[in-house]
Design an enzyme around this catalytic site. Structure first.
Site, mmCIF file in Angstrom:
data_model
loop_
_atom_site.group_PDB
_atom_site.id
_atom_site.type_symbol
_atom_site.label_atom_id
_atom_site.label_comp_id
_atom_site.label_asym_id
_atom_site.label_seq_id
_atom_site.Cartn_x
_atom_site.Cartn_y
_atom_site.Cartn_z
ATOM 1 N N HIS A 190 0.933 -1.255 -0.046
ATOM 2 C CA HIS A 190 -0.084 0.177 -0.153
ATOM 3 C C HIS A 190 0.858 1.291 0.138
ATOM 4 O O HIS A 190 0.200 2.266 -0.095
ATOM 5 C CB HIS A 190 -0.842 0.049 1.221
ATOM 6 C CG HIS A 190 -0.240 0.301 2.638
ATOM 7 N ND1 HIS A 190 0.538 -0.722 3.123
ATOM 8 C CD2 HIS A 190 -0.103 1.372 3.282
ATOM 9 C CE1 HIS A 190 1.002 -0.402 4.151
ATOM 10 N NE2 HIS A 190 0.767 1.144 4.550
HETATM 11 C C1 UD1 Z 1 -1.730 5.385 6.355
HETATM 12 C C2 UD1 Z 1 -0.212 5.924 6.986
HETATM 13 C C3 UD1 Z 1 0.822 4.579 6.618
HETATM 14 C C4 UD1 Z 1 0.203 3.357 7.352
HETATM 15 C C5 UD1 Z 1 -1.084 3.027 6.603
HETATM 16 C C6 UD1 Z 1 -1.624 1.753 6.961
HETATM 17 C C7 UD1 Z 1 0.208 8.132 7.008
HETATM 18 C C8 UD1 Z 1 1.219 9.218 6.188
HETATM 19 N N1 UD1 Z 1 0.241 6.747 6.364
HETATM 20 O O1 UD1 Z 1 -1.457 5.116 5.026
HETATM 21 O O2 UD1 Z 1 1.923 5.029 7.461
HETATM 22 O O3 UD1 Z 1 1.043 2.221 6.769
HETATM 23 O O4 UD1 Z 1 -1.969 4.146 6.991
HETATM 24 O O5 UD1 Z 1 -2.973 1.420 6.321
HETATM 25 O O6 UD1 Z 1 -0.316 8.361 8.096
HETATM 26 N N2 UD1 Z 1 -9.294 4.927 2.702
HETATM 27 C C9 UD1 Z 1 -10.382 4.029 2.857
HETATM 28 N N3 UD1 Z 1 -10.725 3.696 4.114
HETATM 29 C C10 UD1 Z 1 -10.028 4.158 5.444
HETATM 30 C C11 UD1 Z 1 -9.079 4.834 5.338
HETATM 31 C C12 UD1 Z 1 -8.499 5.129 4.194
HETATM 32 O O7 UD1 Z 1 -10.885 3.813 1.974
HETATM 33 O O8 UD1 Z 1 -10.589 3.684 6.452
HETATM 34 C C13 UD1 Z 1 -8.568 5.266 1.523
HETATM 35 C C14 UD1 Z 1 -8.990 6.655 1.255
HETATM 36 O O9 UD1 Z 1 -9.173 6.752 -0.182
HETATM 37 C C15 UD1 Z 1 -7.714 7.308 1.555
HETATM 38 C C16 UD1 Z 1 -6.398 6.242 1.220
HETATM 39 O O10 UD1 Z 1 -7.233 5.000 1.441
HETATM 40 O O11 UD1 Z 1 -7.584 8.314 0.662
HETATM 41 C C17 UD1 Z 1 -5.131 6.493 2.025
HETATM 42 O O12 UD1 Z 1 -5.357 6.483 3.360
HETATM 43 P P1 UD1 Z 1 -4.414 7.489 4.104
HETATM 44 O O13 UD1 Z 1 -4.937 7.524 5.678
HETATM 45 O O14 UD1 Z 1 -4.431 8.723 3.568
HETATM 46 O O15 UD1 Z 1 -3.341 6.491 3.978
HETATM 47 P P2 UD1 Z 1 -2.841 5.291 4.109
HETATM 48 O O16 UD1 Z 1 -2.379 4.867 2.812
HETATM 49 O O17 UD1 Z 1 -4.050 4.386 4.675
#
Ligand code: UD1
Length: 366
Positions: free
Chosen positions: A213
């Site tokens: 991811h």
């Molecule tokens: C975040 C952390 C990363 C960790 C990862 C584990 C930061 C900078 N990154 O990255 O260190 O390894 O979490 O998962 O804090 N989304 C959903 N549902 C959710 C959450 C997110 O659909 O419950 C989708 C959204 O489209 C969002 C994307 O996932 O834009 C990314 O989520 P985000 O929290 O920005 O970062 P992660 O890639 O999950």
């Protein structure tokens, strides 16, 4: 003593659970009117899906958060700023002695900044890890958090050494071991009797567990396209179980990539904690870019290939089962791992299921 404990994203939940349970045990054992350790749990809402958050609360028996900030997704600036503006009034109202943050996600740095500016002490669990790669958002979060936190609780000696090298005063640093392993030790047998592997049609040590991811792997079309091609190729030889993170799923759709019909490739929604540790313990090997899975596979001595140019967890490579790889070498490295030993490496010092006790002791001693 009153603590505000912060959790925001999936990899935080298995780090706060052991601390909360340790505080509850500590309070239950008090005698003669000794004051309890008070705590409030704040969920920032960085992760909010049932599969990214609720399932971990349920399986890890984490109490319902006292405060939910419901920040949701957004750019780094938006997400960090939203956590900050919503966390500040909570600090002002609760007036904790300590804010306790874990890991390296945006919620970690946001709450640290707020607390430090309000003059509230910050304890950082999993301090000192460095990939030395500032293109990683987490590396920026780690550097800023550790520079302004008051108590730096490291999972391994390399973390303490990194902090010393950055000029952090010795009295702020404590090597307490790896709290994520506390959760693993407590919960590793709770999936017994589940038909997970049977339902997936795979055998113990007969599949590759894949999670990917990181923006560096999945936000670039070329790199994600090669990953899709290589996973399809290896799945013909050894079944691949790949629970797809929401970020990765979103990018595959945006880039018009799909896996096609490859029977050996089992694509799943994100799995819960019990399933993930079962897959890690029982896999032939892992392919991941997750920090947590590098550590969990090290504990189980399951060979792990990490699809990254660096790791902030070098102990998983030096004593553990982990090796770094890249998209060009992926096919050869996977073949070699499949030809190598089924279990390898050792469990690092302080990864013994008792890190939370040492953390609470450190907090009570300051
Ligand atoms: C975040 C952390 C990363 C960790 C990862 C584990 C930061 C900078 N990154 O990255 O260190 O390894 O979490 O998962 O804090 N989304 C959903 N549902 C959710 C959450 C997110 O659909 O419950 C989708 C959204 O489209 C969002 C994307 O996932 O834009 C990314 O989520 P985000 O929290 O920005 O970062 P992660 O890639 O999950």
């Amino acid at each position: 003593m009153k603590l505000l404990i912060v959790a925001g994203a999936r990899p935080n939940f298995m780090k706060v659970a052991p601390l909360i349970h340790c505080i509850q045990r500590h309070n239950a054992s008090l005698q003669n009117g000794q004051p309890p350790v008070e705590f409030r749990l704040v969920h920032t809402g960085q992760h909010y899906d049932a599969q990214m958050s609720d399932v971990f609360f349920r399986e890890l028996q984490i109490p319902k958060p006292d405060v939910s900030l419901d920040v949701g997704s957004g750019s780094h600036a938006v997400q960090t700023a939203n956590v900050m503006t919503r966390f500040e009034p909570v600090c002002e109202q609760e007036k904790p002695d300590w804010v306790v943050v874990v890991g390296d996600v945006n919620s970690t740095v946001a709450c640290t900044l707020v607390a430090a500016k309000l003059g509230i002490k910050v304890a950082h669990i999993e301090a000192g890890l460095r990939s030395n790669d500032r293109t990683m958002p987490e590396e920026i979060n780690r550097l800023v958090t550790d520079a302004i936190a008051d108590l730096l609780l490291t999972p391994s000696e390399d973390g303490s050494d990194n902090l010393r090298r950055e000029g952090i005063a010795e009295h702020k640093i404590r090597m307490v071991g790896n709290i994520m392993i506390d959760s693993l030790v407590t919960h590793r047998n709770q999936n017994q009797g589940s038909k997970l592997l049977e339902n997936l049609g795979v055998k113990e040590r007969g599949f590759i567990y894949v999670t990917l991811h990181r923006p560096s792997n999945v936000d670039c079309r070329d790199s994600l396209a090669v990953i899709v091609k290589e996973l399809s190729a290896i799945a013909d030889q050894c079944p691949v179980i790949f629970p797809i993170h929401p970020r990765t799923r979103k990018r595959m759709e945006e880039f018009g990539l799909s896996f096609g019909d490859t029977p050996g490739l089992k694509l799943l929604d994100p799995v819960g904690y019990y399933d993930s540790i079962t897959l890690t313990e029982d896999a032939r090997c892992l392919l991941t870019d997750s920090g947590g899975l590098q550590e969990e596979s090290t504990y189980f001595r399951t060979p792990c290939l990490t699809l990254r140019p660096n790791t902030e967890r070098p102990v998983t490579v030096s004593v553990g089962s982990n090796r770094l790889t890249d998209v060009e070498r992926l096919r050869t490295d996977l073949q070699n791992v499949l030809l190598g030993p089924e279990r390898t490496g050792q469990i690092p010092d302080g990864w013994d299921g008792r890190a939370a006790e040492r953390i609470l002791e450190a907090l009570l001693a300051v």
